[in-house]
Design a protein around this motif. Structure first.
Motif, PDB file in Angstrom:
ATOM      1  N   MET A 209      74.996  -5.165  51.388  1.00  0.00           N
ATOM      2  CA  MET A 209      74.720  -6.417  52.086  1.00  0.00           C
ATOM      3  C   MET A 209      73.817  -7.315  51.244  1.00  0.00           C
ATOM      4  N   GLN A 210      72.738  -6.747  50.738  1.00  0.00           N
ATOM      5  CA  GLN A 210      71.805  -7.518  49.922  1.00  0.00           C
ATOM      6  C   GLN A 210      72.491  -8.061  48.665  1.00  0.00           C
ATOM      7  N   ALA A 211      73.239  -7.187  47.971  1.00  0.00           N
ATOM      8  CA  ALA A 211      73.865  -7.586  46.715  1.00  0.00           C
ATOM      9  C   ALA A 211      74.966  -8.613  46.938  1.00  0.00           C
ATOM     10  N   THR A 212      75.763  -8.440  47.984  1.00  0.00           N
ATOM     11  CA  THR A 212      76.862  -9.375  48.243  1.00  0.00           C
ATOM     12  C   THR A 212      76.341 -10.761  48.572  1.00  0.00           C
ATOM     13  N   LEU A 213      75.366 -10.840  49.454  1.00  0.00           N
ATOM     14  CA  LEU A 213      74.833 -12.143  49.852  1.00  0.00           C
ATOM     15  C   LEU A 213      74.060 -12.796  48.706  1.00  0.00           C
ATOM     16  N   ALA A 214      73.234 -12.015  48.014  1.00  0.00           N
ATOM     17  CA  ALA A 214      72.465 -12.576  46.901  1.00  0.00           C
ATOM     18  C   ALA A 214      73.394 -13.031  45.780  1.00  0.00           C
ATOM     19  N   GLY A 215      74.461 -12.279  45.530  1.00  0.00           N
ATOM     20  CA  GLY A 215      75.413 -12.671  44.496  1.00  0.00           C
ATOM     21  C   GLY A 215      76.127 -13.968  44.843  1.00  0.00           C
ATOM     22  N   ALA A 216      76.514 -14.119  46.113  1.00  0.00           N
ATOM     23  CA  ALA A 216      77.175 -15.356  46.540  1.00  0.00           C
ATOM     24  C   ALA A 216      76.240 -16.550  46.432  1.00  0.00           C
ATOM     25  N   ILE A 217      74.982 -16.345  46.779  1.00  0.00           N
ATOM     26  CA  ILE A 217      73.999 -17.425  46.655  1.00  0.00           C
ATOM     27  C   ILE A 217      73.819 -17.808  45.180  1.00  0.00           C
ATOM     28  N   ALA A 218      73.760 -16.815  44.310  1.00  0.00           N
ATOM     29  CA  ALA A 218      73.589 -17.090  42.880  1.00  0.00           C
ATOM     30  C   ALA A 218      74.774 -17.875  42.325  1.00  0.00           C
ATOM     31  N   ARG A 219      75.992 -17.531  42.754  1.00  0.00           N
ATOM     32  CA  ARG A 219      77.178 -18.254  42.272  1.00  0.00           C
ATOM     33  C   ARG A 219      77.189 -19.692  42.766  1.00  0.00           C
ATOM     34  N   ALA A 220      76.644 -19.914  43.964  1.00  0.00           N
ATOM     35  CA  ALA A 220      76.644 -21.261  44.539  1.00  0.00           C
ATOM     36  C   ALA A 220      75.443 -22.091  44.099  1.00  0.00           C
ATOM     37  N   ASP A 221      74.499 -21.479  43.416  1.00  0.00           N
ATOM     38  CA  ASP A 221      73.271 -22.177  43.032  1.00  0.00           C
ATOM     39  C   ASP A 221      73.578 -23.411  42.178  1.00  0.00           C
ATOM     40  N   GLY A 222      73.083 -24.543  42.601  1.00  0.00           N
ATOM     41  CA  GLY A 222      73.257 -25.784  41.851  1.00  0.00           C
ATOM     42  C   GLY A 222      74.557 -26.516  42.116  1.00  0.00           C
ATOM     43  N   LEU A 223      75.452 -25.929  42.914  1.00  0.00           N
ATOM     44  CA  LEU A 223      76.722 -26.592  43.198  1.00  0.00           C
ATOM     45  C   LEU A 223      76.542 -27.660  44.274  1.00  0.00           C
ATOM     46  N   ALA A 224      77.295 -28.739  44.140  1.00  0.00           N
ATOM     47  CA  ALA A 224      77.315 -29.770  45.172  1.00  0.00           C
ATOM     48  C   ALA A 224      78.127 -29.277  46.361  1.00  0.00           C
ATOM     49  N   ALA A 225      77.931 -29.918  47.511  1.00  0.00           N
ATOM     50  CA  ALA A 225      78.638 -29.513  48.724  1.00  0.00           C
ATOM     51  C   ALA A 225      80.144 -29.511  48.525  1.00  0.00           C
ATOM     52  N   SER A 226      80.659 -30.446  47.741  1.00  0.00           N
ATOM     53  CA  SER A 226      82.103 -30.576  47.539  1.00  0.00           C
ATOM     54  C   SER A 226      82.704 -29.393  46.784  1.00  0.00           C
ATOM     55  N   GLU A 227      81.867 -28.603  46.112  1.00  0.00           N
ATOM     56  CA  GLU A 227      82.361 -27.489  45.305  1.00  0.00           C
ATOM     57  C   GLU A 227      82.214 -26.131  45.988  1.00  0.00           C
ATOM     58  N   LEU A 228      81.543 -26.079  47.128  1.00  0.00           N
ATOM     59  CA  LEU A 228      81.174 -24.797  47.705  1.00  0.00           C
ATOM     60  C   LEU A 228      82.353 -24.032  48.300  1.00  0.00           C
ATOM     61  N   LYS A 229      83.282 -24.743  48.944  1.00  0.00           N
ATOM     62  CA  LYS A 229      84.424 -24.041  49.540  1.00  0.00           C
ATOM     63  C   LYS A 229      85.249 -23.325  48.476  1.00  0.00           C
ATOM     64  N   LYS A 230      85.500 -24.009  47.371  1.00  0.00           N
ATOM     65  CA  LYS A 230      86.285 -23.406  46.290  1.00  0.00           C
ATOM     66  C   LYS A 230      85.557 -22.207  45.707  1.00  0.00           C
ATOM     67  N   GLU A 231      84.258 -22.311  45.532  1.00  0.00           N
ATOM     68  CA  GLU A 231      83.478 -21.208  44.979  1.00  0.00           C
ATOM     69  C   GLU A 231      83.509 -19.999  45.919  1.00  0.00           C
ATOM     70  N   LYS A 232      83.374 -20.250  47.225  1.00  0.00           N
ATOM     71  CA  LYS A 232      83.406 -19.151  48.180  1.00  0.00           C
ATOM     72  C   LYS A 232      84.730 -18.398  48.086  1.00  0.00           C
ATOM     73  N   LYS A 233      85.823 -19.128  48.085  1.00  0.00           N
ATOM     74  CA  LYS A 233      87.149 -18.502  48.055  1.00  0.00           C
ATOM     75  C   LYS A 233      87.360 -17.710  46.765  1.00  0.00           C
ATOM     76  N   SER A 234      86.927 -18.274  45.644  1.00  0.00           N
ATOM     77  CA  SER A 234      87.161 -17.611  44.356  1.00  0.00           C
ATOM     78  C   SER A 234      86.345 -16.339  44.201  1.00  0.00           C
ATOM     79  N   GLY A 235      85.249 -16.219  44.949  1.00  0.00           N
ATOM     80  CA  GLY A 235      84.386 -15.054  44.806  1.00  0.00           C
ATOM     81  C   GLY A 235      84.749 -13.883  45.699  1.00  0.00           C
ATOM     82  N   MET A 236      85.802 -14.038  46.534  1.00  0.00           N
ATOM     83  CA  MET A 236      86.154 -12.992  47.487  1.00  0.00           C
ATOM     84  C   MET A 236      86.973 -11.875  46.832  1.00  0.00           C
ATOM     85  N   ALA A 237      86.640 -10.628  47.173  1.00  0.00           N
ATOM     86  CA  ALA A 237      87.397  -9.476  46.689  1.00  0.00           C
ATOM     87  C   ALA A 237      88.542  -9.122  47.629  1.00  0.00           C
ATOM     88  N   VAL A 238      88.299  -9.199  48.959  1.00  0.00           N
ATOM     89  CA  VAL A 238      89.352  -8.850  49.920  1.00  0.00           C
ATOM     90  C   VAL A 238      89.591  -9.937  50.961  1.00  0.00           C
TER      91      VAL A 238
END
Length: 286
Positions: A209-238
């Motif tokens: 839980m800690q690693a998954t959430l912290a990793g997603a936050i790190a990937r989204a760090d500095g991204l504008a709102a317009s880029e967040l949906k794409k980043e979320k989808k690309s980071g999913m394993a299942v």
């Protein structure tokens, strides 16, 4: 639906854009979205935005001595607008739910796709006045949320399925359908497993839980709102990858369909190679 990592990134992005700026007005286009009546929307005009913060999946715009609280629900989103807004069109029609307009005309468009409207906006003097915030459980990334705290939650939940427990905002704040799938995949755990589990399993789930959430936050760090949906989808394993190969073992990702949502999992990684029963599919095959 935006969950903890996306709301965290939205708060950071919008806080950088809005802190110290003065509001000209807030327009409510979809009146069903406004859940409070006092203080009024007009009370926000002329006030300065202090900060943008997060409570679970709620955004908190601190404006003078008031708080504009927003829950984006399943299909809501926020778009930054550099210039003055275009005419809103017919009230209540289309995706536009509200607008925040700054003194220079720039600001935010708050939208909600689809016909089911669940986006909620509240104006309060204290965030805890919003029932959804008052009911929130602990934040899983808060330093005060310890491994022992998590163990106690699991034991008290007994035979409750772990997937539903992780999504329960009154138990743990901020995790929704997508990241509960990802956490359970990382922990190699069935979504139907009872919450009261062994200490070793619980410890592994806490770490995932800690690693998954912290990793997603790190990937989204500095991204504008317009880029967040794409980043979320690309980071999913299942999650959202039904029929595709699991990136860990190569097995095909399966799904279980419920009345209003689905879950995705890898049989090899999570259920000993056995597909979970899908009641909807079973009925269709009869």
């Amino acid at each position: 639906m935006p969950e903890l990592p996306e709301i965290h990134a939205l708060a950071a992005d919008l806080g950088g854009r809005l802190a110290g700026r003065t509001i000209d007005r807030v327009d409510i286009v979809s009146f069903a979205a406004l859940k409070t009546f006092e203080p009024s929307v007009s009370a926000l005009a002329g006030r300065t935005i202090n900060t943008v913060a997060r409570h679970g999946k709620f955004l908190d715009f601190s404006i003078g001595d008031l708080h504009l609280i927003m829950h984006l629900a399943r299909a809501g989103w926020i778009r930054w607008r550099d210039g003055p807004p275009a005419p809103a069109g017919r009230l209540g029609k289309g995706p536009l739910a509200a607008r925040l307009v700054l003194e220079d005309g720039s600001g935010l468009d708050i939208t909600e796709a689809g016909t089911k409207k669940s986006l909620a906006i509240s104006i309060v003097t204290d965030p805890a006045d919003v029932p959804g915030i008052a009911r929130l459980g602990p934040d899983p990334l808060d330093d005060s949320f310890t491994r022992d705290d998590f163990f106690a939650i699991l034991q008290s939940a007994g035979r409750s399925q772990i997937k539903g427990l992780l999504r329960n905002q009154s138990v743990i704040a901020g995790i929704g359908n997508a990241y509960s799938d990802e956490i359970l995949h990382a922990a190699r755990m069935s979504p139907f497993k009872p919450a009261a589990m062994s200490g070793g399993e619980a410890s592994g789930l806490y770490d995932s839980m800690q690693a998954t959430l912290a990793g997603a936050i790190a990937r989204a760090d500095g991204l504008a709102a317009s880029e967040l949906k794409k980043e979320k989808k690309s980071g999913m394993a299942v999650h959202g990858r039904t029929g595709q190969a699991c990136p860990v073992c190569g097995d095909t990702v399966h799904q279980v369909i419920f009345a209003d949502s689905t879950l995705q999992y890898c049989p090899t990684c999570q259920t000993g190679g056995k597909p979970l029963a899908d009641r909807v599919l079973s009925r269709l095959l009869k």
